[in-house]
Scaffold this motif. Structure first.
Motif, PDB file in Angstrom:
ATOM      1  N   ARG A 179       0.839  -1.205   0.000  1.00 42.66           N
ATOM      2  CA  ARG A 179       0.000   0.000   0.000  1.00 42.66           C
ATOM      3  C   ARG A 179       0.873   1.255   0.000  1.00 42.66           C
ATOM      4  O   ARG A 179       0.568   2.247  -0.677  1.00 42.66           O
ATOM      5  N   ALA A 180       1.976   1.226   0.732  1.00 45.81           N
ATOM      6  CA  ALA A 180       2.889   2.372   0.750  1.00 45.81           C
ATOM      7  C   ALA A 180       3.514   2.598  -0.625  1.00 45.81           C
ATOM      8  O   ALA A 180       3.697   3.735  -1.066  1.00 45.81           O
ATOM      9  N   ARG A 181       3.809   1.506  -1.310  1.00 47.62           N
ATOM     10  CA  ARG A 181       4.412   1.615  -2.637  1.00 47.62           C
ATOM     11  C   ARG A 181       3.442   2.278  -3.623  1.00 47.62           C
ATOM     12  O   ARG A 181       3.844   3.119  -4.432  1.00 47.62           O
ATOM     13  N   MET A 182       2.174   1.921  -3.552  1.00 45.44           N
ATOM     14  CA  MET A 182       1.193   2.535  -4.456  1.00 45.44           C
ATOM     15  C   MET A 182       1.043   4.033  -4.187  1.00 45.44           C
ATOM     16  O   MET A 182       0.954   4.835  -5.120  1.00 45.44           O
ATOM     17  N   LEU A 183       1.038   4.417  -2.918  1.00 43.06           N
ATOM     18  CA  LEU A 183       0.940   5.835  -2.587  1.00 43.06           C
ATOM     19  C   LEU A 183       2.203   6.585  -3.011  1.00 43.06           C
ATOM     20  O   LEU A 183       2.137   7.740  -3.451  1.00 43.06           O
ATOM     21  N   LYS A 184       3.341   5.936  -2.894  1.00 45.50           N
ATOM     22  CA  LYS A 184       4.606   6.574  -3.274  1.00 45.50           C
ATOM     23  C   LYS A 184       4.640   6.860  -4.767  1.00 45.50           C
ATOM     24  O   LYS A 184       5.114   7.928  -5.202  1.00 45.50           O
ATOM     25  N   VAL A 185       4.133   5.945  -5.576  1.00 44.75           N
ATOM     26  CA  VAL A 185       4.080   6.161  -7.029  1.00 44.75           C
ATOM     27  C   VAL A 185       3.226   7.393  -7.342  1.00 44.75           C
ATOM     28  O   VAL A 185       3.611   8.247  -8.148  1.00 44.75           O
ATOM     29  N   ALA A 186       2.067   7.508  -6.693  1.00 44.38           N
ATOM     30  CA  ALA A 186       1.194   8.654  -6.930  1.00 44.38           C
ATOM     31  C   ALA A 186       1.844   9.946  -6.445  1.00 44.38           C
ATOM     32  O   ALA A 186       1.762  10.991  -7.105  1.00 44.38           O
ATOM     33  N   ALA A 187       2.521   9.906  -5.286  1.00 45.00           N
ATOM     34  CA  ALA A 187       3.169  11.108  -4.751  1.00 45.00           C
ATOM     35  C   ALA A 187       4.314  11.561  -5.640  1.00 45.00           C
ATOM     36  O   ALA A 187       4.505  12.764  -5.873  1.00 45.00           O
ATOM     37  N   ASP A 188       5.100  10.619  -6.168  1.00 41.84           N
ATOM     38  CA  ASP A 188       6.202  10.979  -7.066  1.00 41.84           C
ATOM     39  C   ASP A 188       5.677  11.565  -8.372  1.00 41.84           C
ATOM     40  O   ASP A 188       6.252  12.521  -8.918  1.00 41.84           O
ATOM     41  N   ARG A 189       4.579  11.006  -8.887  1.00 37.31           N
ATOM     42  CA  ARG A 189       3.986  11.540 -10.108  1.00 37.31           C
ATOM     43  C   ARG A 189       3.483  12.972  -9.879  1.00 37.31           C
ATOM     44  O   ARG A 189       3.667  13.855 -10.710  1.00 37.31           O
ATOM     45  N   ASN A 190       2.867  13.193  -8.727  1.00 42.71           N
ATOM     46  CA  ASN A 190       2.383  14.518  -8.375  1.00 42.71           C
ATOM     47  C   ASN A 190       3.524  15.516  -8.239  1.00 42.71           C
ATOM     48  O   ASN A 190       3.439  16.661  -8.698  1.00 42.71           O
ATOM     49  N   ALA A 191       4.634  15.095  -7.620  1.00 46.97           N
ATOM     50  CA  ALA A 191       5.789  15.978  -7.439  1.00 46.97           C
ATOM     51  C   ALA A 191       6.408  16.350  -8.778  1.00 46.97           C
ATOM     52  O   ALA A 191       6.802  17.501  -9.004  1.00 46.97           O
ATOM     53  N   GLU A 192       6.493  15.386  -9.687  1.00 46.15           N
ATOM     54  CA  GLU A 192       7.059  15.663 -11.013  1.00 46.15           C
ATOM     55  C   GLU A 192       6.172  16.621 -11.803  1.00 46.15           C
ATOM     56  O   GLU A 192       6.661  17.533 -12.480  1.00 46.15           O
ATOM     57  N   ALA A 210      -7.305   7.517  -5.728  1.00 46.57           N
ATOM     58  CA  ALA A 210      -8.529   8.305  -5.653  1.00 46.57           C
ATOM     59  C   ALA A 210      -8.204   9.673  -5.084  1.00 46.57           C
ATOM     60  O   ALA A 210      -7.100   9.931  -4.590  1.00 46.57           O
ATOM     61  N   GLY A 211      -9.186  10.569  -5.169  1.00 44.12           N
ATOM     62  CA  GLY A 211      -9.019  11.896  -4.597  1.00 44.12           C
ATOM     63  C   GLY A 211      -8.151  12.796  -5.449  1.00 44.12           C
ATOM     64  O   GLY A 211      -7.772  12.479  -6.578  1.00 44.12           O
ATOM     65  N   SER A 212      -7.830  13.951  -4.888  1.00 44.84           N
ATOM     66  CA  SER A 212      -7.019  14.944  -5.588  1.00 44.84           C
ATOM     67  C   SER A 212      -5.639  14.377  -5.923  1.00 44.84           C
ATOM     68  O   SER A 212      -4.908  13.926  -5.026  1.00 44.84           O
ATOM     69  N   ASP A 213      -5.293  14.367  -7.200  1.00 42.69           N
ATOM     70  CA  ASP A 213      -3.996  13.887  -7.682  1.00 42.69           C
ATOM     71  C   ASP A 213      -3.743  12.422  -7.311  1.00 42.69           C
ATOM     72  O   ASP A 213      -2.595  11.997  -7.213  1.00 42.69           O
ATOM     73  N   ALA A 214      -4.817  11.661  -7.088  1.00 42.30           N
ATOM     74  CA  ALA A 214      -4.734  10.223  -6.784  1.00 42.30           C
ATOM     75  C   ALA A 214      -3.873   9.938  -5.563  1.00 42.30           C
ATOM     76  O   ALA A 214      -3.188   8.910  -5.482  1.00 42.30           O
ATOM     77  N   LEU A 215      -3.902  10.843  -4.575  1.00 40.16           N
ATOM     78  CA  LEU A 215      -3.087  10.686  -3.374  1.00 40.16           C
ATOM     79  C   LEU A 215      -3.810   9.934  -2.258  1.00 40.16           C
ATOM     80  O   LEU A 215      -3.340   9.895  -1.132  1.00 40.16           O
ATOM     81  N   ASN A 216      -4.974   9.355  -2.568  1.00 36.89           N
ATOM     82  CA  ASN A 216      -5.665   8.441  -1.668  1.00 36.89           C
ATOM     83  C   ASN A 216      -5.767   7.080  -2.333  1.00 36.89           C
ATOM     84  O   ASN A 216      -5.681   6.966  -3.557  1.00 36.89           O
ATOM     85  N   LEU A 217      -6.000   6.059  -1.525  1.00 37.23           N
ATOM     86  CA  LEU A 217      -6.314   4.740  -2.069  1.00 37.23           C
ATOM     87  C   LEU A 217      -7.784   4.454  -1.783  1.00 37.23           C
ATOM     88  O   LEU A 217      -8.651   4.950  -2.477  1.00 37.23           O
ATOM     89  N   PHE A 275      -3.718  11.369   1.335  1.00 37.73           N
ATOM     90  CA  PHE A 275      -2.984  10.330   2.069  1.00 37.73           C
ATOM     91  C   PHE A 275      -3.907   9.634   3.074  1.00 37.73           C
ATOM     92  O   PHE A 275      -3.684   9.637   4.285  1.00 37.73           O
ATOM     93  N   LEU A 276      -4.965   9.065   2.515  1.00 38.79           N
ATOM     94  CA  LEU A 276      -5.938   8.285   3.276  1.00 38.79           C
ATOM     95  C   LEU A 276      -6.089   6.911   2.634  1.00 38.79           C
ATOM     96  O   LEU A 276      -6.047   6.791   1.408  1.00 38.79           O
ATOM     97  N   ASP A 277      -6.282   5.885   3.450  1.00 39.17           N
ATOM     98  CA  ASP A 277      -6.479   4.530   2.927  1.00 39.17           C
ATOM     99  C   ASP A 277      -7.218   3.702   3.967  1.00 39.17           C
ATOM    100  O   ASP A 277      -6.639   3.265   4.972  1.00 39.17           O
ATOM    101  N   ARG A 278      -8.492   3.474   3.737  1.00 38.69           N
ATOM    102  CA  ARG A 278      -9.321   2.706   4.665  1.00 38.69           C
ATOM    103  C   ARG A 278      -8.875   1.248   4.742  1.00 38.69           C
ATOM    104  O   ARG A 278      -9.088   0.575   5.767  1.00 38.69           O
ATOM    105  N   ALA A 279      -8.240   0.753   3.691  1.00 35.31           N
ATOM    106  CA  ALA A 279      -7.795  -0.645   3.685  1.00 35.31           C
ATOM    107  C   ALA A 279      -6.734  -0.903   4.749  1.00 35.31           C
ATOM    108  O   ALA A 279      -6.577  -2.027   5.216  1.00 35.31           O
TER     109      ALA A 279
END
Length: 571
Positions: free
Chosen positions: A399-412, A514-521, A541-545
């Motif tokens: 789950r952390a890896r998926m969020l990291k991919v979205a965060a790196d894409r957002n930063a770029e 999901a969410g703004s810039d896909a920063l949620n799962l 940076f939310l993930d109910r799972a």
């Protein structure tokens, strides 16, 4: 002309320096701190927050008088609703200070569009160039109008015309980058007429768009000893007492007299020595250190020894069903939060890049605008070792890896530094939203009146849910009352069971972004999203799972509270 009015809290969070303030039929921009009447600003005592922001003092925005907070008119481009002329204020009105059409005596309306760039510059929309580009200038007479077709309120129905004879052109397609007109002019009207060099391509925005102004606000909870009456008294007189060289016995005696006998000279001297020593030790007081100090104070607790104290934190037992993970519970019956504005940004949130923050004054000032709010809340601390063992499992790492991919894409995409993903913080953050949602049902507060404050790093894990509002839903005791063991246990159990399922499942729980810039799962408006004012991270940076696991891949038991929910539902 009636004076525009705003609450103090709005001058920090909604219409602060460099932001646009709508008033009746016109629009203003709040001027920089160099134009404010500092002597009308009431000091606020919160030395830790002031030191972290590299200023001497924090002060509340002036209130109660006329013209206490200076403004400038922006945008300067106006439109007459009657004759439809468009132009600068001095062109349409006989008096530059009165927004009234000289021809029809009608109040002028500010133009809908403005320019802004990622470095925070803001400018007028080039309506003349928009109409005449590529067409030349057919004549010397340029009386321009903005005609409204009236079919819809879209920009396509707003048509620019000119008496010079060029072809009419509507405003359709204006929103977005304005590359055809060159780079940004570097205009910063809240600081004055001077401009600075800028190579950014400006963007056209609606004047009332939410991305015109993002505040950069830092806050702090008053903790002992700063929350005590003696510390607050000394802080009020700190400008006189800060310099050890000028402090004399006569001055100390005079300051003691000002306390009406409440404090002796010895008590004041002891407080001065303590504060000077801490300022030398905490020369660089970062936000992380602010949070660490608050966490320690919340764990230690504080009885109601001083009726004038701003911090009362009482220990309570941990509910039996949750003692494996929760180590401490505190009933915070009184707290004080100070929020200070230290900059702002445009187009993207202030959290995106500190380098793009706009200054509040042309030069560094020794004070910043701030507000204080009084409230109450619930604090919970968690077993950091237990959470570390959970975070080391493959499910949490995936789950952390998926969020990291979205965060790196957002930063770029936005050109700022990539965010570090702490999966424990994401889990605690999601739990905070579950608790806010449940307290809005059990404690009788609207969710927008509740706020979260997260304490997560390598050495601590905790959350504070509190009310800190200047309106009627501020401090009524309902949230602190929920910290009692039985009530808290029931609230946690009900909230976790209820939000373990979402009305958007299985789409929500299986979401990979999901969410703004896909920063949620796994998070949506049907489950754990809360009002923006309640969340420290803008509902990212939310993930109910992480709390309940997922229904695919055999991960039903991998969430932090999976076993509790399974046993509760089974029972």
């Amino acid at each position: 002309m009636s004076q525009p009015k705003a609450r103090r809290s709005q001058l920090i969070s909604t219409y602060g320096i460099g932001g646009l303030f709508p008033s009746s039929t016109t629009s203003y921009m709040i001027a920089g701190l160099h134009e404010w009447k500092e002597d009308r600003a009431e000091p606020l005592s919160e030395p830790r927050l002031a030191r972290s922001l590299k200023v001497v003092a924090l002060k509340q925005p002036p209130a109660g008088g006329r013209k206490d907070v200076p403004v400038i008119r922006f945008p300067y481009t106006q439109v007459c609703p009657s004759c439809r002329r468009i132009g600068r204020l001095h062109e349409l009105s006989k008096d530059w200070n009165i927004a009234e059409c000289s021809k029809d005596k009608q109040p002028l309306n500010p133009f809908r569009l403005i320019l802004a760039c990622r470095r925070g510059h803001i400018d007028e929309f080039p309506y003349f160039q928009w109409l005449h580009r590529g067409q030349g200038k057919a004549g010397s007479d340029h009386l321009m109008k903005l005609e409204a077709r009236g079919r819809t309120s879209s920009l396509a129905d707003l048509v620019l015309t000119c008496t010079c004879g060029v072809e009419n052109r509507n405003l359709d397609g204006a929103i977005g980058p304005l590359a055809d007109f060159g780079t940004c002019r570097g205009s910063r009207p809240w600081l004055g007429p001077e401009t600075e060099a800028c190579e950014e391509i400006p963007r056209v925005l609606q004047r009332g768009a939410s991305n015109v102004w993002y505040p950069a606000v830092r806050s702090s909870i008053s903790i002992p000893p700063y929350s005590e009456a003696l510390s607050k008294f000394v802080d009020r007189h700190w400008p006189l007492l800060a310099d050890r060289e000028v402090v004399t016995p006569a001055l100390l005696a005079r300051v003691a007299e000002l306390s009406d006998g409440k404090y002796s000279v010895d008590q004041i001297v002891a407080e001065l020595d303590r504060r000077r020593g801490e300022e030398q030790e905490e020369d660089d007081l970062s936000e992380a250190r602010l949070r660490s100090g608050e966490y320690s104070a919340l764990i230690e607790g504080r009885d109601e020894e001083d009726i004038d104290a701003d911090f009362v934190c009482l220990p309570r037992d941990v509910p039996a069903d949750f003692d494996r993970l929760i180590t401490d519970v505190r009933k915070v019956t009184r707290l004080r939060e100070v929020r200070a504005l230290y900059g702002f940004s445009r187009l993207e949130g202030a959290g995106g890049s500190e380098s793009n923050l706009c200054p509040l004054a042309p030069t560094h000032t020794n004070w910043l605008p701030a507000i204080q709010v009084i409230g109450e809340g619930i604090f919970m601390a968690f077993d950091r070792d237990e959470l570390a063992r959970w975070a080391d499992k493959s499910f949490a790492k995936d789950r952390a890896r998926m969020l990291k991919v979205a965060a790196d894409r957002n930063a770029e995409e936005y050109g700022h530094a990539p965010k570090h993903i702490d999966i424990v913080e994401v889990a605690i953050h999601t739990l905070a939203h579950v608790i806010i949602d449940q307290l809005s049902l059990d404690a009788g507060y609207p969710a927008a009146a509740l706020r979260e404050r997260l304490y997560v790093d390598d050495n601590m894990a905790g959350l504070l849910i509190y009310t800190a509002s200047s309106d009627s839903a501020g401090s009524l005791g309902g949230v602190a009352a929920m910290a009692e063991t039985d009530r808290l246990g029931n609230a946690l159990a009900e909230g976790l069971v209820r939000l373990s399922w979402c009305s958007s499942d299985p789409v929500c729980i299986e979401s990979k972004g999901a969410g703004s810039d896909a920063l949620n799962l796994a998070a949506c408006h049907a489950c754990v999203l809360v009002p923006e004012t309640s969340c420290e991270k803008s509902n990212s940076f939310l993930d109910r799972a992480l709390l309940f696991g997922t229904r695919d891949g055999g991960n039903e038991s991998e969430g932090i509270f999976s076993h509790f929910v399974a046993s509760a539902v089974g029972a």
